[in-house]
Design a protein around this motif. Sequence first.
Motif, mmCIF file in Angstrom:
data_model
loop_
_atom_site.group_PDB
_atom_site.id
_atom_site.type_symbol
_atom_site.label_atom_id
_atom_site.label_comp_id
_atom_site.label_asym_id
_atom_site.label_seq_id
_atom_site.Cartn_x
_atom_site.Cartn_y
_atom_site.Cartn_z
ATOM 1 N N LYS A 1 -18.278 -14.326 -0.820
ATOM 2 C CA LYS A 1 -17.708 -15.673 -0.703
ATOM 3 C C LYS A 1 -17.020 -16.129 -1.985
ATOM 4 N N SER B 1 -13.967 -23.452 6.094
ATOM 5 C CA SER B 1 -15.227 -22.925 6.590
ATOM 6 C C SER B 1 -15.479 -23.342 8.017
ATOM 7 N N SER C 1 -22.610 -18.064 6.419
ATOM 8 C CA SER C 1 -23.152 -18.831 5.295
ATOM 9 C C SER C 1 -23.679 -17.936 4.178
ATOM 10 N N ASP D 1 -17.555 -25.113 9.365
ATOM 11 C CA ASP D 1 -18.006 -26.460 9.670
ATOM 12 C C ASP D 1 -16.899 -27.488 9.495
ATOM 13 N N THR E 1 -23.179 -19.040 12.328
ATOM 14 C CA THR E 1 -23.326 -19.914 11.165
ATOM 15 C C THR E 1 -24.148 -19.238 10.077
ATOM 16 N N LYS E 2 -25.215 -18.581 10.501
ATOM 17 C CA LYS E 2 -26.064 -17.874 9.538
ATOM 18 C C LYS E 2 -25.289 -16.770 8.823
#
Length: 444
Positions: free
Chosen positions: A168, A85, A131, A87, A127-128
């Motif tokens: 996802k 991912s 996610s 992050d 990121t939004k």
Amino acid sequence: MSGSGGGVGGGAGGSPNSTEWRFNQTLRNVQGMLKGRSFPGKVLLTRRSEPLSPPDYSPRFESEPDEDERKEGSQEGEGQAPGNSFDNASAKKSNLLSTSSSNSLPDAQGLVSGARATDSARIDKFTKELSRPAVILDKLRELSWSGVPPYMRPNVWRLLLGYAPPNKDRREGVLTRKRLEYVECVSQYYDIPDSERSDEEITMLRQIAVDCPRTVPDVTFFQNPQIQKSLERILYTWAIRHPASGYVQGINDLVTPFLVVFLSEHLEGNMDSWSVDNLSAQDISNIEADCYWCLSKFLDGMQDHYTFAQPGIQRLVFRLKELVRRIDEPVSKHIEEQGLEFLQFAFRWFNCLLIREIPFHLVTRLWDTYLAEGDYLPDFLVYISASFLLTWSDKLQKLDFQEMVMFLQHLPTRTWAHHELEMVLSRAYMWHTMFKSSPSHLAS
């Protein structure tokens, strides 16, 4: 040029004749257009005008409704990397630049420095989107057109190409299955003795083996024997499974952006310091699989670019000639008077998608825009190529036939940075905006 009001960055410093002043003024005009105000015609029509900055979205999405109102997960592709991912640890390498507003165009200095892809507001937007339980692909394309943060590229590219499903929950399973399928294909087509290949297949494999060492020769990393062997496996397997085109010289270049991006998930630091000796056999297999499937998805919309006689590329070259004639008649006339055919230089541009024409460190940024364009890429390539060529309009008009041939084969782009590439993309966006309402002007 008349300003449209609204500041860019911190103001309009500089004299009216300075490049910075004109650039800031042009950015204001773009903002005026985006807010519904009239767009000054001479900005579009004057050959020597400063390039426009594309907004935070591709021109494909200007009239579409807000994607937040759409049903999430409506578009599903195949495969996505599990556990990688946005992050992950490599995020530390990102240089986050702050901005004052997430809804405004960046100031001229921010654009020129290549900050567009990594400013904090855009990081938050990526990121939004990433996610979400189901990524909204149109939204992701809008963001990606102006550049993807480097450590997010592997996941974003898989999604944009449809190799990764937006949902996802499905990604890990799909990716595992597709990677295993690639391993089976390599075993079936590549890991066999020549006695089991046809004469055509043997010839093709030998040509690929010759071309792999020639791939991006000025980048030392690609001279690694293990990297060349990975290229060979990917290319041969792809060619066998795509008999309509088979292997065509130039496709080897198209694998390299994928290879670098997917290797970056496993290797730290600058590419010049990478060592594939530290990768496991499983890592290498997974990277190859991702390259193979992404190459396949990428070329699905450009099949006739690599079939016999490459009619798709010839069509784009013709359209490029027409577009240059309409944008810059003096240089078009000079090229024609000197007897230079566009095929003599532009064929390679379209065949290798400009990879051989710019420094390799800019290629992945260019491909962010390519992948964001999706099915519209072949059309937009014409505008990018016109913008690229007309970077040297004044220079070309002073050269004779032989000098132009030599110049276009060895363009002075070695020292290019993000500034120059963003200028090329800005002009391409500007001209596409102008001509897309009258496509018959460029009909083939």
